[in-house]
Design a protein around this motif. Structure first.
Motif, mmCIF file in Angstrom:
data_model
loop_
_atom_site.group_PDB
_atom_site.id
_atom_site.type_symbol
_atom_site.label_atom_id
_atom_site.label_comp_id
_atom_site.label_asym_id
_atom_site.label_seq_id
_atom_site.Cartn_x
_atom_site.Cartn_y
_atom_site.Cartn_z
ATOM 1 N N MET A 142 0.852 -1.169 0.000
ATOM 2 C CA MET A 142 0.000 0.000 0.000
ATOM 3 C C MET A 142 0.896 1.230 0.000
ATOM 4 N N SER A 143 0.526 2.237 -0.773
ATOM 5 C CA SER A 143 1.323 3.450 -0.845
ATOM 6 C C SER A 143 0.973 4.391 0.287
ATOM 7 N N SER A 144 1.908 5.243 0.619
ATOM 8 C CA SER A 144 1.696 6.240 1.649
ATOM 9 C C SER A 144 0.938 7.418 1.064
ATOM 10 N N PRO A 145 -0.141 7.885 1.713
ATOM 11 C CA PRO A 145 -0.876 9.019 1.170
ATOM 12 C C PRO A 145 -0.060 10.309 1.214
ATOM 13 N N CYS A 146 1.008 10.341 1.974
ATOM 14 C CA CYS A 146 1.821 11.548 2.106
ATOM 15 C C CYS A 146 3.056 11.524 1.215
ATOM 16 N N ALA A 147 3.263 10.459 0.476
ATOM 17 C CA ALA A 147 4.444 10.362 -0.375
ATOM 18 C C ALA A 147 4.407 11.460 -1.431
ATOM 19 N N ARG A 148 5.526 12.147 -1.609
ATOM 20 C CA ARG A 148 5.609 13.231 -2.595
ATOM 21 C C ARG A 148 5.790 12.665 -3.995
ATOM 22 N N VAL A 149 5.080 13.260 -4.896
ATOM 23 C CA VAL A 149 5.242 12.924 -6.303
ATOM 24 C C VAL A 149 6.236 13.931 -6.874
ATOM 25 N N ARG A 150 7.370 13.409 -7.327
ATOM 26 C CA ARG A 150 8.432 14.286 -7.826
ATOM 27 C C ARG A 150 8.641 14.167 -9.334
ATOM 28 N N ARG A 151 8.276 13.006 -9.898
ATOM 29 C CA ARG A 151 8.484 12.797 -11.337
ATOM 30 C C ARG A 151 7.232 12.181 -11.950
ATOM 31 N N VAL A 152 6.745 12.838 -13.008
ATOM 32 C CA VAL A 152 5.513 12.436 -13.675
ATOM 33 C C VAL A 152 5.794 12.295 -15.165
ATOM 34 N N GLY A 153 5.378 11.179 -15.742
ATOM 35 C CA GLY A 153 5.444 10.979 -17.186
ATOM 36 C C GLY A 153 4.053 11.103 -17.773
ATOM 37 N N LEU A 154 3.924 11.902 -18.832
ATOM 38 C CA LEU A 154 2.673 12.029 -19.566
ATOM 39 C C LEU A 154 2.880 11.374 -20.919
ATOM 40 N N PHE A 155 2.263 10.219 -21.117
ATOM 41 C CA PHE A 155 2.498 9.407 -22.309
ATOM 42 C C PHE A 155 1.372 9.581 -23.316
ATOM 43 N N GLY A 156 1.749 9.689 -24.561
ATOM 44 C CA GLY A 156 0.807 9.681 -25.674
ATOM 45 C C GLY A 156 1.398 8.843 -26.785
ATOM 46 N N GLY A 157 0.553 8.189 -27.557
ATOM 47 C CA GLY A 157 1.018 7.413 -28.688
ATOM 48 C C GLY A 157 1.418 5.996 -28.369
ATOM 49 N N THR A 158 1.000 5.469 -27.231
ATOM 50 C CA THR A 158 1.240 4.053 -26.950
ATOM 51 C C THR A 158 0.665 3.218 -28.086
ATOM 52 N N HIS A 159 -0.507 3.613 -28.544
ATOM 53 C CA HIS A 159 -1.090 3.063 -29.762
ATOM 54 C C HIS A 159 -1.061 4.195 -30.789
ATOM 55 N N GLY A 160 -0.364 3.981 -31.882
ATOM 56 C CA GLY A 160 -0.077 5.038 -32.834
ATOM 57 C C GLY A 160 -1.268 5.615 -33.560
ATOM 58 N N ASN A 161 -2.412 4.958 -33.490
ATOM 59 C CA ASN A 161 -3.616 5.467 -34.140
ATOM 60 C C ASN A 161 -4.554 6.172 -33.163
ATOM 61 N N GLU A 162 -4.101 6.409 -31.942
ATOM 62 C CA GLU A 162 -4.882 7.122 -30.929
ATOM 63 C C GLU A 162 -4.252 8.495 -30.765
#
Length: 177
Positions: free
Chosen positions: A1-21
């Motif tokens: 289980m993750s900690s609700p207070c854990a800081r998010v420091r790095r975020v990836g925003l992905f597009g094109g996993t499927h090339g026709n989307e």
């Protein structure tokens, strides 16, 4: 289980996993040119085109579905000349944003998809015990109200997910019709 207070420091925003989307592709390209709207103090946000060859051809994939090859066997395959393109790409993504299952993995990957299903904007989660993603979904749903934003849980106790987003500590998929 993750900690609700854990800081998010790095975020990836992905597009094109499927090339026709193309919605995620267009957003990623926009953010790569001008990322001001996604930048936040203390957080590294990385827009990333996941399957550029498939995007170039506007096809779902080249050799195999990229969203199915983030399993230990595929990620551990030796790099040889005839390795499927998406398996090699999965290894590259795992190297950049992971390694999967490690403390060094990105905190969050938000993988943007399209669908022809009549489901509107839907958030996909793989773990009901991830406090961070549950709180994030709650925040997003409240921010978008009164517009609906369903959340779909695809959790299975014995299934190990091999999705693109599964490299992150907190994987989230977003589907738009």
């Amino acid at each position: 289980m993750s900690s609700p207070c854990a800081r998010v420091r790095r975020v990836g925003l992905f597009g094109g996993t499927h090339g026709n989307e193309l919605s995620g592709v267009l957003l990623v390209r926009h953010w790569q040119q001008d990322g001001a709207e996604i930048q936040r103090a203390g957080v590294q946000v990385e827009p990333f085109l996941t399957n550029p060859r498939a995007v170039e051809r506007c096809t779902r994939y080249i050799d195999c579905d990229l969203n199915r090859v983030f399993d230990p066997e595929s990620l551990g395959r030796p790099v040889v000349e005839d390795i499927p393109y998406e398996v090699r790409r999965a290894q590259e993504i795992n190297h950049i944003f992971g390694p999967k299952g490690s403390d060094d993995a990105y905190d969050l990957i938000f993988d943007l998809h399209n669908t022809t299903s009549n489901m509107g904007g839907t958030i996909i989660l793989e773990n009901s015990r991830d406090d961070f993603t549950i709180q994030m979904v709650h925040y997003i749903k409240n921010a978008l109200a009164p517009e609906p934003c369903p959340a779909l849980l695809i959790e299975h106790p014995s299934l190990k997910y091999a999705t693109t987003r599964s490299v992150a500590k907190h994987p989230v998929g977003k589907y738009q019709t």
